[in-house]
Each structure stands twice: as structure tokens, then as C-alpha cells.
Design a protein around this motif. Sequence first.
Motif, short mmCIF file in Angstrom:
data_model
loop_
_atom_site.label_atom_id
_atom_site.label_comp_id
_atom_site.label_asym_id
_atom_site.label_seq_id
_atom_site.Cartn_x
_atom_site.Cartn_y
_atom_site.Cartn_z
N GLY A 174 0.78 -1.23 0.00
CA GLY A 174 0.00 0.00 0.00
C GLY A 174 0.82 1.28 0.00
N HIS A 175 2.15 1.17 0.06
CA HIS A 175 2.99 2.36 0.11
C HIS A 175 3.33 2.84 -1.30
CE1 HIS A 175 4.61 2.33 4.49
NE2 HIS A 175 3.38 1.84 4.44
N LEU A 176 3.36 4.16 -1.47
CA LEU A 176 3.71 4.75 -2.75
C LEU A 176 5.20 4.55 -3.01
CD1 LEU A 176 2.07 6.65 -4.80
CD2 LEU A 176 3.47 8.49 -3.83
N LEU A 177 5.54 4.10 -4.22
CA LEU A 177 6.94 3.90 -4.58
C LEU A 177 7.34 4.93 -5.63
CD1 LEU A 177 9.65 2.49 -4.61
CD2 LEU A 177 8.69 0.73 -6.12
N ILE A 178 8.26 5.81 -5.25
CA ILE A 178 8.82 6.83 -6.16
C ILE A 178 10.21 6.36 -6.56
CG2 ILE A 178 9.45 9.25 -6.41
CD1 ILE A 178 7.50 9.81 -4.03
N LEU A 179 10.47 6.32 -7.84
CA LEU A 179 11.71 5.73 -8.35
C LEU A 179 12.59 6.78 -9.02
CD1 LEU A 179 13.41 3.16 -9.11
CD2 LEU A 179 12.00 3.01 -11.19
N HIS A 180 13.89 6.64 -8.82
CA HIS A 180 14.90 7.38 -9.59
C HIS A 180 15.93 6.36 -10.05
CE1 HIS A 180 18.42 9.71 -10.60
NE2 HIS A 180 17.85 10.86 -10.32
N ILE A 183 16.36 5.11 -4.98
CA ILE A 183 17.38 5.55 -5.92
C ILE A 183 18.16 4.32 -6.37
CG2 ILE A 183 19.47 6.91 -6.23
CD1 ILE A 183 18.36 8.96 -4.32
N ALA A 184 17.91 3.90 -7.60
CA ALA A 184 18.62 2.76 -8.18
C ALA A 184 19.82 3.31 -8.91
CB ALA A 184 17.71 1.98 -9.12
N GLY A 185 20.94 3.40 -8.21
CA GLY A 185 22.12 4.04 -8.77
C GLY A 185 23.32 3.12 -8.76
N ASN A 186 23.67 2.60 -9.92
CA ASN A 186 24.86 1.76 -10.00
C ASN A 186 26.11 2.62 -9.92
OD1 ASN A 186 23.53 -0.75 -10.30
ND2 ASN A 186 23.12 -0.27 -12.42
N TYR A 187 27.17 2.01 -9.40
CA TYR A 187 28.44 2.72 -9.27
C TYR A 187 29.52 1.89 -9.92
CZ TYR A 187 32.53 4.88 -7.12
OH TYR A 187 33.74 5.49 -6.92
N PHE A 188 30.07 2.42 -11.01
CA PHE A 188 31.14 1.74 -11.73
C PHE A 188 32.38 2.62 -11.58
CE2 PHE A 188 31.69 -1.85 -14.45
CZ PHE A 188 32.85 -1.59 -15.16
N PRO A 189 33.29 2.30 -10.64
CA PRO A 189 34.38 3.22 -10.33
C PRO A 189 35.17 3.65 -11.56
CG PRO A 189 34.33 1.38 -8.78
CD PRO A 189 33.34 1.06 -9.86
N ALA A 190 35.41 4.94 -11.66
CA ALA A 190 36.07 5.48 -12.85
C ALA A 190 37.44 4.87 -13.07
CB ALA A 190 36.18 7.00 -12.72
N TRP A 191 38.17 4.59 -11.99
CA TRP A 191 39.53 4.09 -12.16
C TRP A 191 39.54 2.65 -12.68
CZ3 TRP A 191 37.59 5.92 -7.51
CH2 TRP A 191 37.12 4.97 -6.63
N GLU A 192 38.41 1.94 -12.59
CA GLU A 192 38.34 0.59 -13.15
C GLU A 192 38.06 0.62 -14.65
OE1 GLU A 192 35.70 -1.99 -11.12
OE2 GLU A 192 36.61 -1.69 -9.16
N THR A 193 37.67 1.75 -15.18
CA THR A 193 37.33 1.82 -16.59
C THR A 193 38.41 2.50 -17.43
OG1 THR A 193 36.26 3.99 -16.46
CG2 THR A 193 34.91 2.07 -15.94
N LEU A 194 39.45 2.98 -16.77
CA LEU A 194 40.42 3.80 -17.49
C LEU A 194 41.79 3.16 -17.51
CD1 LEU A 194 39.29 7.16 -15.97
CD2 LEU A 194 38.92 6.42 -18.30
N PRO A 195 42.52 3.28 -18.65
CA PRO A 195 43.86 2.74 -18.73
C PRO A 195 44.82 3.54 -17.87
CG PRO A 195 43.33 3.94 -20.73
CD PRO A 195 42.07 3.88 -19.91
#
Length: 420
Positions: A193-199, A228-240
Motif C-alpha cells: 500500500g505504500h507509494l513507490l517513487i523511483l529514480h 534511488i537505483a544508482g549503479n556505481y562503476f568506479p572510474a579508475w576501473e574503466t580507465l587505462p
Amino acid sequence: MRILHTVEFYHPSVGGMQEVVKQLSERLVKLGHDVTVATAKIPVRACKVLNGVKIEEFAVSGNAVRGLTGEVDRYREYLLNSNFDVITNFAAQQWATDIMLPVLDKVNCPKVFVPTGFASLYLPPYRAYYEEMKTLLPKYDMNVFLSDDYRDINFARANGVEKCLLIPNGAGEDEFSRADLPDLRKKLNIPAGHLLILHVGSHTGGKGHSEAIEMFRRANIKNAVLLIAGNYFPAWETLPGGFLRKLKRGVARGVFGAAFKLFGAVRCPEHCGAAAGQFNSAAGRKADGKRLIVESLGRDEVLAAYHAADLFLFPSNIECSPLVLFECLASKTPYLTTEVGNAAEIVKWSGSGVLLPTRHQDNGNCRAEIKASTEILERLCGDKAAREQLAGRGFKAWKERFTWEKITLDYERLYKSLVK
């Protein structure tokens, strides 16, 4: 056809541009085409072929303004010597496009550019870059824009570029019509019965997480959850290697974009986590029944969250053409959004969202007006009939125009016409 898509980052890196290229590439493979994605080499990538799409990795970082680091020559030679029927560059001001720009005349096949917004168009360090862009856009066989009224297509028109085509973003029918998704309310202990607000938005520092939390805190509503569905992909893992040295030199030269992007992403998940702890332990929570949840969700859980949500709240600061709004259409989720990217156009196309009062800044970013936006949030939370009406209109518009299935056919038709 043998198709090359170039993009700064690709799966398993998470983000809007990554998702657009993944959707198009995999669906073009299903249509019988040979598709390769040229992208950054990242340590966490486990395979070189994903769902039929070949991945060609290059240890490169930076752009034409901040400077380029890594296998620049190898990537340039790959572009010049590979035998593709068509090459598409996705997004400006990043290495996978910028290295190709000086050799456009030497690339021996049709070339397509999808600028995705020209995010730094108004920043002083990029003035020379965009001055040169006026002569580069006409060299592409076609420039594909996600909006009919945004800074990139308006820039092209103002400078006499004739090869322009509108192909919007979308959401996949195969994903959003699934019946096997998990029960997200049960997983996160959200009462029926609770309102679900999504980001939905990764922890980049620019998705408006803090604004969404503040609106939810101020809103005079009860028995509601902000997820808040916020994935975190660390920047230093994506960069040479060498990126941080290049970043420091960029900061010293006054080119701050990369620094803000990196360090904003580092701070964002910490701030959101701390905000959730403070919010949920604050006095009055038992009385109003409100709860803030910050979670990193897998794709199936994100899809389930869309379907479970009553309302989508998106006070983002910078976008081009937000995929999440098209995913709202597909999941019958009404949305509130800042006037970011071409959000106003998506509201007009779909009739399923409401624009929040927005302040536009000189650097091209925007901010939601918190007090006025909170009042809109309160009204829509209390009006179920209005939410259902918005949702129905959006779903109808999506089915007619904005499925990835139809959009992929638009790209296929374009590619075939250019190859002919």
C-alpha cells in the motif's frame, strides 16, 4: 553489412551511451549483420564477444581538448585499415570520436556521427573544438540526432549542415514485456500500500540524487518510499594507466570537465548512502512512514522497479536524451523531470510526464527549483487518476514509435542507404 560502432565505454561499464550502443549493436546482429564495437579496454571485461557483438579494445583515454593517452596510433590505424561497410561514432568530445576526426577524409567507407548532445558546447576550453566541428560535421555521410530541438542539432543547422537525421532513443519491447521479473517490493520490504517513487541514474554526481532526496524530504506525503537505483562503476576501473596523471595536467591547464566527472562520481555514492542513513533515522519517520532506499540493482531488478513504481522522479542536471524517460513509457510509469536534454520534447511526444521548474546555468547544466518542484511532486503523489492517465498515454506513444525494435530498423535503413 560489416558495421563498426565506436564509443568511449561499453559493457560492463554502465551508462546511457553504453546502453544505446549495446541495444543497437546486439539487435543489428540479430538482423544478420556483423557488428564490432571499438571501445576502451577495461580490466573487468571478461569476454571479447558479447551476444554476437565483437568488442575491439583500445587502451586509450582522454579527448582532443584534455589530451589523449595510450594506444592512439593503434586505434587510428585500425580505423584506416579495417574493412567495414559503415562506421558510426557515438558522442563527441571523447577519444573514440576525436581520434577519427582529423582522418575523416581518409576513412574509406560511409561515416555516421551521433553527437549525443555536445555536452561541453558552452565551456570556454572547448571553443576551438566546436569551431572546428563546423567544418567536420559536413564530412560525415549522415549526422544522427536524438532530438529535433537541442543544442547539437541547432548547432548543425546554424552552421548550414544539411546531412541531418532524427532518430530518437527508446526502450526494448522484449525487456519491458517480460513476465518473469522479480518481486522488487518483496525484496526491499516495501508494503503493497505504500507509494513507490523511483529514480534510476548512476552515481555520476550529475543525476540529481541530492535534489530528489530533498524534494522527498520536504514533500507532505505519507507512507512513501523513494528508491534511488544508482549503479556505481568506479572510474579508475574503466580507465587505462596514466589517466590520473593526464587528469592532473588537465586541471593545471584549467580543463576541469574530467576532474569534475571523476571526483563527482567518487563522492556521489558516499553522499547518497549517508543521506539515506540520516533520512531514515530522523525524528518523525514513524509518523510519516517515509523511507529512502539507495540500492545498486541488476538489470532485471531495475526493470522490476520500473513496473513496481507509482511515479518516476528525475531532477537530473545534464543529459542528452534520457533513456530512463523512454523506459518510463514502456513500463507505464508517469514521470517528473527537469527540463534537461530534450526532456521537454519527450514530454510533448509522449504526453506522459510533467516538467519540473528548472534553472538553466551558463555551462549548459540545469537545476530543479526545489520548492516549486516539491509542490508538483506532492500533487501528483496524491492524484492516482492523473498518474494513470499519464501512464496510459506514454505507453501508447512508446508502442507506436519508441521501441528499440523499430529504432534499430531506422538505423539499418540508414546504413543500407549509405552503403548503396
